[in-house]
Design a protein around this motif. Structure first.
Motif: not given
Length: 577
Positions: A31-41, A412-419, A421-430
């Motif tokens: 299998l080729s290496a799985e693409d991990v988005p730069a946004e996730a890192a 989870g607490l940090a993600i809830a605070q980001m959301r 504040e109006g920031r979109a955090v996709d579950d696919e990144l998490l």
């Protein structure tokens, strides 16, 4: 087989796809290496910065308030009154075993006598109580909202981790591939939510396949495990058969998969007419023993499922049986049939292959975390007998799950605070972020936490040490001890001579630390020493003040103790922290 027929029949298959060669041989590219988005890192780094830096003792105290896992560590003699100091003693014993520090070193580090720690371990630390405490933590972790992003808890994996052994042990064996001397293996079961729900100490030379099904049948957590994956070491035909008979799916990653024998139930011409491309791969026809012994196979599976016999015993015996044992032959034939079905699905579905590889990688990341926590004495197991080794392995599992649970909850607490504040955090990144790391956990004691606070760490809410009051009293370093690299670096920067009068320097971390530096040292150099030095003497601040009041703080004895390098006096935080 129909899906595999479509894949192999594709004339336009690329180089990286499963295909047949010109000679009809099966080609399975990696299998080729799985693409991990730069946004996730980037998101992971940002979350780590938002999380506080906490000592391992404070982490366990906080987690016990939420889960009550320490209440699962019951007295071996039955119901006993629990003193207020019992939880403190239990935490000290858990940390001593998990970090491999030992009770003697822990007694010197925390101020609790060795006799109290030894008594606590003797009466409260057992395999069954540790497994119950671990189940309480895993169940709490399973209910966290953040955990559902990692997985549904239906998939698990298992793998062995090798540890070197110091001295003689009845379970240690020589294996030059992994150890300079002797070692043993801990076989752990991990869910797709990064939690460890099973631990077993095994002989390193024994095949792991015997123990794959044990923890699956003995799972006492709320995890709804239905599918399990492992590597080649955990695969046998008997395992394929038993997993299906007890209602589970075995999905391993098998090495040299193209070289194994695939089985069919019908004649070759009938199979070739039904699947012209994939049919010729089914080279062996199974016998009719499965139908004849079907009732006995069901009785065997029921014995395992309801606990009348352990899976490791049955797998070991039947895997080594000769062909004169009709039940063993029938079970292996059924396993060969189930393995053929699995191989067809594995080759036809790339998503299925990636799911298996991703789960096995989660197990490897937890192995890395366990290795970080088990740091003392070069990670060498010093227990001689299986009971003590098993208890130590379970203590390490409890601490590993505690770190994962604490990190997941704060993520989870940090993600809830980001959301909020109006920031979109996709579950696919998490889904690409793992809580199996210890960047925000200090498991080496109060010294490093205090130094990090002195250096102006932005993650700390205050400069006050958060270690409990009982985690103090480190022995002074001997004059003959060799200086560490950090000590030599600090000596070079400060140009410390071998003999000087020492003065106390308050390192800027509130009322938590006093650093001994040579008389005449500048504030800037002393600040660097506070950020990098290793604590050698640890006493409460009030004791330091009493010594200073009687003129004993800079006595010749104290100066002599500091001659080998820098020395610190650390006063730990108040009991309510």
């Amino acid at each position: 087989m129909g899906d595999l027929e479509k894949v192999l029949g594709n004339r336009k298959a690329g180089v990286g796809e499963v295909r047949l060669s010109e000679k009809g041989e099966l080609i399975i590219p990696p299998l080729s290496a799985e693409d991990v988005p730069a946004e996730a890192a980037a998101l992971r780094d940002e979350l780590s910065e938002l999380l506080p830096l906490t000592p391992i003792a404070s982490l366990l105290v906080e987690l016990d308030r939420r889960t009550g896992f320490l209440d699962c560590l019951t007295h071996a003699g039955g119901k006993q009154s629990r003193t207020p100091e019992l939880k403190r003693n239990l935490l000290a014993v858990l940390i001593a075993n998990a970090t491999n520090l030992g009770l003697v070193r822990m007694a010197e580090a925390c101020g609790i006598s060795y006799d109290i720690l030894a008594w606590t371990q003797e009466w409260y630390i057992r395999e069954e109580t540790l497994a119950a405490a671990n189940a309480a933590i895993v169940n709490y972790h399973h209910r966290l909202p953040m955990t559902q992003v990692f997985g549904g808890g239906t998939l698990s994996s298992s793998d062995g981790q090798r540890f070197p052994v110091q001295g003689k042990s009845i379970t240690a064996r020589v294996m030059k591939k992994y150890f300079a001397g002797q070692g043993l293996s801990t076989y752990t079961h991990v869910s797709d939510q990064h939690s460890t729900f099973g631990t077993k100490v095994i002989v390193v030379t024994r095949r792991e396949a015997q123990y794959v099904l044990d923890e699956m049948m003995g799972n006492k957590t709320d995890l709804p495990i239905t599918e399990h994956t492992t590597d080649t070491h955990g695969v046998t035909l008997v395992n394929f058969a038993l997993f299906d008979l007890v209602g589970m799916q075995l999905s391993p990653r098998i090495q040299d998969l193209g070289k194994i024998t695939l089985y069919r139930m019908d004649l070759q011409r009938d199979v070739g007419r039904l699947w012209p491309v994939a049919g010729p791969l089914l080279t062996q026809k199974i016998m009719e023993l499965i139908e004849e012994n079907w009732d006995d196979l069901l009785r065997l599976a029921a014995s395992i499922k309801f606990g009348h016999a352990t899976a490791s015993l049955i797998v070991g015996k039947l895997s080594a049986s000769s062909r004169q044992n009709t039940l063993a032959v029938a079970l292996k034939e059924y396993g060969a049939l189930r393995r053929t079905v699995y191989v067809a699905r594995y080759l036809a579905d790339e998503t299925y292959r990636r799911k298996i590889a991703r789960q096995l990688n989660k197990g490897e990341s937890l192995h890395s975390l366990r290795r970080d926590l088990h740091y003392a004495h070069q990670g060498k197991i010093r227990e001689r007998f299986l009971a003590g080794q098993t208890e130590q392995a379970w203590c390490l599992t409890v601490l590993t799950n505690s770190v994962v649970t604490w990190t997941s909850e704060y993520y989870g607490l940090a993600i809830a605070q980001m959301r909020a504040e109006g920031r979109a955090v996709d579950d696919e990144l998490l889904a690409h972020i793992s809580p199996a790391h210890s960047e925000n956990v200090n498991y080496h004691g109060g010294g490093r936490s205090a130094r990090r606070g002195a250096a102006g760490n932005s993650r700390r809410a205050s400069g006050r040490s958060v270690m409990p009051r009982w985690s103090c009293q480190l022995r002074p370093r001997r004059k003959t001890a060799r200086k560490s690299e950090i000590d030599r670096l600090v000596d070079l920067e400060m140009q410390v001579p071998s003999r000087r009068i020492w003065r106390p320097f308050f390192a800027g971390c509130g009322e938590s630390a006093v650093l001994w530096v040579p008389e005449g040292t500048g504030e800037e150099a002393a600040g660097k020493a506070a950020a990098h030095s290793v604590g050698h003497v640890c006493t409460p601040l009030e004791k330091f003040e009493e010594q200073a009041a009687v003129g004993d703080a800079l006595s010749p004895t104290r100066q002599e103790g500091c001659r080998g390098g820098l020395s610190r006096l650390v006063a730990v935080g108040p009991p309510d922290t």
